[in-house]
Design a protein around this motif. Structure first.
Motif, PDB file in Angstrom:
ATOM      1  N   LEU A  18       6.114 -29.488  55.578  1.00 52.93           N
ATOM      2  CA  LEU A  18       7.531 -29.695  55.309  1.00 52.93           C
ATOM      3  C   LEU A  18       8.357 -29.029  56.397  1.00 52.93           C
ATOM      4  O   LEU A  18       8.334 -27.808  56.551  1.00 52.93           O
ATOM      5  N   ALA A  19       9.059 -29.835  57.151  1.00 49.78           N
ATOM      6  CA  ALA A  19       9.899 -29.321  58.222  1.00 49.78           C
ATOM      7  C   ALA A  19      11.124 -28.634  57.637  1.00 49.78           C
ATOM      8  O   ALA A  19      11.589 -28.986  56.543  1.00 49.78           O
ATOM      9  N   PRO A  20      11.686 -27.651  58.313  1.00 50.97           N
ATOM     10  CA  PRO A  20      12.903 -26.994  57.809  1.00 50.97           C
ATOM     11  C   PRO A  20      14.078 -27.954  57.800  1.00 50.97           C
ATOM     12  O   PRO A  20      14.216 -28.806  58.685  1.00 50.97           O
ATOM     13  N   CYS A  21      14.924 -27.839  56.785  1.00 49.69           N
ATOM     14  CA  CYS A  21      16.109 -28.678  56.664  1.00 49.69           C
ATOM     15  C   CYS A  21      17.327 -27.909  57.170  1.00 49.69           C
ATOM     16  O   CYS A  21      17.428 -26.693  57.005  1.00 49.69           O
ATOM     17  N   GLN A  22      18.228 -28.620  57.788  1.00 51.08           N
ATOM     18  CA  GLN A  22      19.439 -27.997  58.293  1.00 51.08           C
ATOM     19  C   GLN A  22      20.438 -27.831  57.152  1.00 51.08           C
ATOM     20  O   GLN A  22      20.744 -28.778  56.433  1.00 51.08           O
ATOM     21  N   ALA A  23      20.930 -26.620  56.986  1.00 52.21           N
ATOM     22  CA  ALA A  23      21.894 -26.340  55.913  1.00 52.21           C
ATOM     23  C   ALA A  23      22.791 -25.191  56.336  1.00 52.21           C
ATOM     24  O   ALA A  23      22.329 -24.219  56.933  1.00 52.21           O
ATOM     25  N   ASP A  24      24.092 -25.335  56.027  1.00 48.87           N
ATOM     26  CA  ASP A  24      25.029 -24.248  56.294  1.00 48.87           C
ATOM     27  C   ASP A  24      25.349 -23.541  54.978  1.00 48.87           C
ATOM     28  O   ASP A  24      24.576 -23.614  54.022  1.00 48.87           O
ATOM     29  N   ASP A  25      26.482 -22.891  54.898  1.00 48.92           N
ATOM     30  CA  ASP A  25      26.820 -22.122  53.707  1.00 48.92           C
ATOM     31  C   ASP A  25      27.427 -22.958  52.587  1.00 48.92           C
ATOM     32  O   ASP A  25      27.630 -22.446  51.483  1.00 48.92           O
ATOM     33  N   SER A  26      27.719 -24.219  52.819  1.00 45.84           N
ATOM     34  CA  SER A  26      28.353 -25.055  51.791  1.00 45.84           C
ATOM     35  C   SER A  26      27.320 -25.535  50.777  1.00 45.84           C
ATOM     36  O   SER A  26      26.138 -25.732  51.107  1.00 45.84           O
ATOM     37  N   VAL A  27      27.789 -25.737  49.547  1.00 47.25           N
ATOM     38  CA  VAL A  27      26.903 -26.230  48.488  1.00 47.25           C
ATOM     39  C   VAL A  27      26.453 -27.651  48.797  1.00 47.25           C
ATOM     40  O   VAL A  27      25.299 -28.022  48.527  1.00 47.25           O
ATOM     41  N   GLU A  28      27.334 -28.455  49.383  1.00 48.38           N
ATOM     42  CA  GLU A  28      26.982 -29.846  49.683  1.00 48.38           C
ATOM     43  C   GLU A  28      25.803 -29.927  50.629  1.00 48.38           C
ATOM     44  O   GLU A  28      24.896 -30.754  50.454  1.00 48.38           O
ATOM     45  N   SER A  29      25.788 -29.063  51.644  1.00 48.84           N
ATOM     46  CA  SER A  29      24.666 -29.093  52.582  1.00 48.84           C
ATOM     47  C   SER A  29      23.383 -28.604  51.931  1.00 48.84           C
ATOM     48  O   SER A  29      22.291 -29.104  52.224  1.00 48.84           O
ATOM     49  N   HIS A  30      23.503 -27.640  51.009  1.00 52.53           N
ATOM     50  CA  HIS A  30      22.316 -27.176  50.288  1.00 52.53           C
ATOM     51  C   HIS A  30      21.751 -28.283  49.401  1.00 52.53           C
ATOM     52  O   HIS A  30      20.526 -28.457  49.312  1.00 52.53           O
ATOM     53  N   ILE A  31      22.640 -29.044  48.735  1.00 56.80           N
ATOM     54  CA  ILE A  31      22.177 -30.145  47.899  1.00 56.80           C
ATOM     55  C   ILE A  31      21.505 -31.215  48.751  1.00 56.80           C
ATOM     56  O   ILE A  31      20.458 -31.774  48.371  1.00 56.80           O
ATOM     57  N   ALA A  32      22.090 -31.511  49.922  1.00 55.61           N
ATOM     58  CA  ALA A  32      21.478 -32.492  50.817  1.00 55.61           C
ATOM     59  C   ALA A  32      20.105 -32.031  51.288  1.00 55.61           C
ATOM     60  O   ALA A  32      19.162 -32.830  51.387  1.00 55.61           O
ATOM     61  N   GLY A  43       8.714 -38.431  46.774  1.00 53.84           N
ATOM     62  CA  GLY A  43       8.954 -39.814  47.188  1.00 53.84           C
ATOM     63  C   GLY A  43      10.424 -40.062  47.485  1.00 53.84           C
ATOM     64  O   GLY A  43      11.310 -39.621  46.751  1.00 53.84           O
ATOM     65  N   GLU A  44      10.674 -40.774  48.552  1.00 52.62           N
ATOM     66  CA  GLU A  44      12.047 -41.007  48.998  1.00 52.62           C
ATOM     67  C   GLU A  44      12.831 -41.910  48.052  1.00 52.62           C
ATOM     68  O   GLU A  44      14.050 -41.858  48.013  1.00 52.62           O
ATOM     69  N   ARG A  45      12.136 -42.737  47.257  1.00 49.46           N
ATOM     70  CA  ARG A  45      12.834 -43.756  46.484  1.00 49.46           C
ATOM     71  C   ARG A  45      13.230 -43.272  45.087  1.00 49.46           C
ATOM     72  O   ARG A  45      13.682 -44.059  44.276  1.00 49.46           O
ATOM     73  N   MET A  46      13.042 -42.021  44.794  1.00 44.43           N
ATOM     74  CA  MET A  46      13.460 -41.496  43.492  1.00 44.43           C
ATOM     75  C   MET A  46      14.982 -41.365  43.466  1.00 44.43           C
ATOM     76  O   MET A  46      15.580 -40.732  44.329  1.00 44.43           O
ATOM     77  N   SER A  47      15.623 -41.979  42.461  1.00 38.29           N
ATOM     78  CA  SER A  47      17.085 -41.944  42.345  1.00 38.29           C
ATOM     79  C   SER A  47      17.514 -40.618  41.737  1.00 38.29           C
ATOM     80  O   SER A  47      17.210 -40.332  40.578  1.00 38.29           O
ATOM     81  N   LEU A  48      18.217 -39.809  42.516  1.00 38.07           N
ATOM     82  CA  LEU A  48      18.652 -38.490  42.084  1.00 38.07           C
ATOM     83  C   LEU A  48      20.167 -38.371  42.231  1.00 38.07           C
ATOM     84  O   LEU A  48      20.751 -38.877  43.196  1.00 38.07           O
ATOM     85  N   LEU A  49      20.793 -37.689  41.291  1.00 34.66           N
ATOM     86  CA  LEU A  49      22.244 -37.515  41.282  1.00 34.66           C
ATOM     87  C   LEU A  49      22.605 -36.074  41.619  1.00 34.66           C
ATOM     88  O   LEU A  49      21.929 -35.136  41.186  1.00 34.66           O
ATOM     89  N   ASN A  50      23.684 -35.918  42.385  1.00 35.97           N
ATOM     90  CA  ASN A  50      24.153 -34.579  42.738  1.00 35.97           C
ATOM     91  C   ASN A  50      24.817 -33.904  41.541  1.00 35.97           C
ATOM     92  O   ASN A  50      25.610 -34.522  40.827  1.00 35.97           O
ATOM     93  N   VAL A  51      24.506 -32.638  41.338  1.00 39.27           N
ATOM     94  CA  VAL A  51      25.121 -31.831  40.290  1.00 39.27           C
ATOM     95  C   VAL A  51      25.818 -30.649  40.952  1.00 39.27           C
ATOM     96  O   VAL A  51      25.203 -29.918  41.738  1.00 39.27           O
ATOM     97  N   HIS A  52      27.092 -30.481  40.655  1.00 39.75           N
ATOM     98  CA  HIS A  52      27.842 -29.337  41.188  1.00 39.75           C
ATOM     99  C   HIS A  52      28.967 -29.020  40.215  1.00 39.75           C
ATOM    100  O   HIS A  52      29.960 -29.751  40.144  1.00 39.75           O
ATOM    101  N   SER A  53      28.819 -27.982  39.431  1.00 35.52           N
ATOM    102  CA  SER A  53      29.822 -27.638  38.431  1.00 35.52           C
ATOM    103  C   SER A  53      29.783 -26.143  38.173  1.00 35.52           C
ATOM    104  O   SER A  53      28.856 -25.443  38.594  1.00 35.52           O
ATOM    105  N   SER A  54      30.787 -25.683  37.475  1.00 41.41           N
ATOM    106  CA  SER A  54      30.850 -24.272  37.112  1.00 41.41           C
ATOM    107  C   SER A  54      31.635 -24.135  35.825  1.00 41.41           C
ATOM    108  O   SER A  54      32.455 -24.990  35.475  1.00 41.41           O
ATOM    109  N   ALA A  55      31.375 -23.066  35.090  1.00 40.72           N
ATOM    110  CA  ALA A  55      32.076 -22.785  33.841  1.00 40.72           C
ATOM    111  C   ALA A  55      31.988 -21.290  33.572  1.00 40.72           C
ATOM    112  O   ALA A  55      31.205 -20.576  34.218  1.00 40.72           O
TER     113      ALA A  55
END
Length: 462
Positions: A18-32, A43-55
C-alpha cells in the motif's frame, strides 16, 4: 494512517503493498485518503459515502466548590465523526469490513456496532452488516480503555449519547445521499444528556394510486392519481412488452473517462428512460451509465411505506380497529409493572390496551390487518420489543413493523401488469421517497448493470 505506506509479507509472499496517500490537515483530504486505502483493500468499485459531522452532549460532574449543589451540568463534550460508510445496498454477511477508530485507535465496541445497525434501519437486509471505516474523535477523558488487556475494547462514560450521535450521523448521511441539503448542518446540541434530532422534511404524496383497500386506510386527500396499479381500463393495453424507444439521447452526468468518482451518484438523480418489463416484475430502465433494473413490488412497498409512516407521524397515532370481542391478558408482575408505564405508547401504535386489574389488561383494538390468534403472545412480544428498545422509545418506530407488513400485502405483486404511464409514475414516486433504494425489509429496489459490466459479459473488454 493512510499517509504511511505499508508492505505486508506472508510466507515470503507479498500480500499487500500500500503506497502512502497524500493528505494535508483538512478532514476532506483525510477522507479521500481513507477512500483510496479502502479501495486498495476491499476493491475500487465499492460504493462508499463520505461522513463528516459533529455534535455535543452535556456532561454532569460534581463540582467541588459547590458540594451542596451536588451534580451540575458544568460542561459539554464534542464528538466529531468522519470517514466512510457503505451506500444503501452495500453490506456484508459479517462485521469483518467494519473498521471503527476512537481517537485514531482501532477499537471494538458493541454499542457502536448497534448504532450502525440502527442508523441503516430499513436500508439493511436482515442478517447483513454495514461496511464502514469511521473515526470518532472525543475527549480522552470520556473513554475508558482499560477494559481489555490488549486495549482493543473500550467503554464510553456516556455511551448512550455517543451511540445516538453515531446513529444520527449515519442516518443523515444516507438521507443526504438521495436528497442532499443545500447547507451543511451540525447534528445539534443535546440538552440533559440527550442529542437533538432534526425533523426530516415530509415526503411528497406520491402520484401513483394505491390499491383500493389500502387507499381507504391511508385517507390520502387532494391527490391526483392515475388508475389503480395493475388494473387497466377497457381498451387500454398493458405494458407487457418493450415500448417504443425514445430516440432522444440521455444527457451524461458521469465524470469524464479516467476520472475517479469521489462519491457514487444516486441512480434516481440521473435521467432514466423506460424500456420495458422482464418477467412482469423487473422494470428495465436505461441510464447514461448502463442498464437499471427496478423491482416493481419492492419499489411500491417503499412508496406505500413512507406514505403510511408520514401519516402516522403527522397525526401522532397509528390507525386502530376495534376487536369484535375484547380479550383480557394477565401478565407476570414485572411485565405488568412495565406495561402500565407504556400504555400511552401502545395506544399511539393502535394497540388498544387498558388497565383491568393489578396484573390484568384489556385488549380491545389492534392496528388494521394485524391478525393474532393468541392475544397474550402478541402483548408479550410488544413488551419485549419495548424493553429491548430502552428508554426514550419512539412509538412511531415501534409501529414500523406493522406498517411494513401492511404495505407488503397491498403493494403490486409479481405478474401484475402495469401500463407505461403507471410504471413511469412509480419511478417518479420513488424519486420523492426519503430512502428509495431499499424496500422496508432492506431488499434493493434498484440494481445497476454498467456498460463496462455488459462489455465484460460479451467479451468486448477483459
Amino acid at each position: 494512517h493512510p499517509s504511511v505506506g505499508f508492505v505486508f509479507t506472508q510466507d515470503q509472499r507479498r500480500v499487500w503493498e500500500l503506497a502512502p496517500c497524500q493528505a494535508d490537515d483538512s478532514v476532506e483530504s483525510h477522507i479521500a485518503a481513507v477512500r483510496e486505502r479502502m479501495g486498495a483493500l476491499h476493491g475500487e468499485r465499492m460504493s462508499l459515502l463520505n461522513v463528516h459531522s459533529s455534535a455535543e452532549y452535556r456532561v454532569a460532574r460534581a463540582l467541588p466548590d459547590n458540594p451542596e449543589d451536588g451534580m451540575e451540568w458544568d460542561e459539554t463534550t464534542k464528538v466529531k465523526i468522519w470517514g466512510l460508510i457503505g451506500a444503501p445496498g452495500v453490506s456484508r454477511s459479517t462485521r469483518a469490513n467494519q473498521h471503527l477508530f476512537v481517537n485514531r485507535r482501532p477499537v471494538e465496541n458493541k454499542s457502536l456496532n448497534r448504532a450502525l445497525m440502527e442508523g441503516y434501519h430499513t436500508a439493511l437486509m436482515k442478517g447483513q452488516f454495514p461496511v464502514c471505516c469511521l473515526f470518532l474523535e472525543i475527549d480522552p477523558g470520556e473513554v475508558d480503555v482499560n477494559i481489555h488487556p490488549a486495549k482493543r475494547e473500550v467503554k464510553f462514560h456516556h455511551e448512550r449519547d455517543v451511540r445516538r450521535i453515531l446513529t444520527r450521523s449515519v442516518q443523515e448521511t444516507l438521507l443526504e445521499f438521495h436528497q442532499p441539503k443545500t447547507e451543511a448542518k451540525t447534528l445539534g446540541q443535546a440538552d440533559e444528556g440527550t442529542v437533538e434530532w432534526d425533523t426530516v422534511d415530509a415526503v411528497t404524496t406520491p402520484d401513483v394510486a394505491v390499491p383500493e383497500p389500502l387507499a381507504a386506510q391511508l385517507e390520502l386527500e387532494n391527490t391526483e392519481s392515475i388508475a389503480a396499479l395493475g388494473q387497466g381500463r377497457d381498451g387500454e393495453q398493458m405494458l407487457d412488452s418493450r415500448p417504443a424507444l425514445d430516440t432522444q439521447p440521455l444527457q451524461s452526468s458521469s465524470p469524464a473517462l479516467g476520472q475517479a468518482e469521489a462519491q457514487p451518484i444516486p441512480l434516481l438523480r440521473v435521467p432514466l428512460r423506460l424500456l420495458g418489463v422482464v418477467g412482469r416484475l423487473y422494470v428495465v430502465l436505461e441510464s447514461d451509465k448502463g442498464m437499471v433494473l427496478m423491482d416493481q413490488h419492492a419499489a411500491h412497498e417503499r412508496v406505500l411505506y413512507e406514505q403510511m409512516l408520514r401519516r402516522m407521524e403527522t397525526e401522532g397515532r397509528a390507525a386502530s380497529q376495534k376487536l369484535l370481542l375484547p380479550e383480557t391478558v394477565e401478565l407476570p408482575p414485572k411485565d405488568a409493572k412495565f406495561l402500565k408505564g407504556t400504555l400511552e405508547t401502545l395506544n399511539r401504535m393502535g394497540v388498544g390496551l387498558s388497565d383491568f386489574g393489578e396484573r390484568t389488561f384489556m385488549l380491545d383494538a389492534l392496528p388494521p390487518f394485524v391478525k393474532s390468534a393468541d392475544s397474550r403472545k402478541f402483548v408479550l412480544e410488544l413488551v419485549d420489543k419495548l424493553q429491548a428498545t430502552g428508554e426514550g422509545v419512539n412509538a412511531l418506530r415501534l409501529g414500523e413493523d406493522v406498517i411494513a407488513k401492511t404495505v407488503c400485502r397491498h403493494a403490486v405483486k409479481a405478474n401484475d401488469s402495469l401500463r407505461e404511464e403507471e410504471l413511469q409514475g412509480l419511478v417518479d414516486d420513488l424519486r420523492r421517497c426519503e430512502m428509495p433504494y431499499t424496500c422496508p425489509h432492506g431488499r434493493p429496489t434498484l440494481i445497476e448493470v454498467s456498460y463496462p459490466d455488459l462489455e465484460k459479459k460479451f467479451g468486448r473488454i477483459q
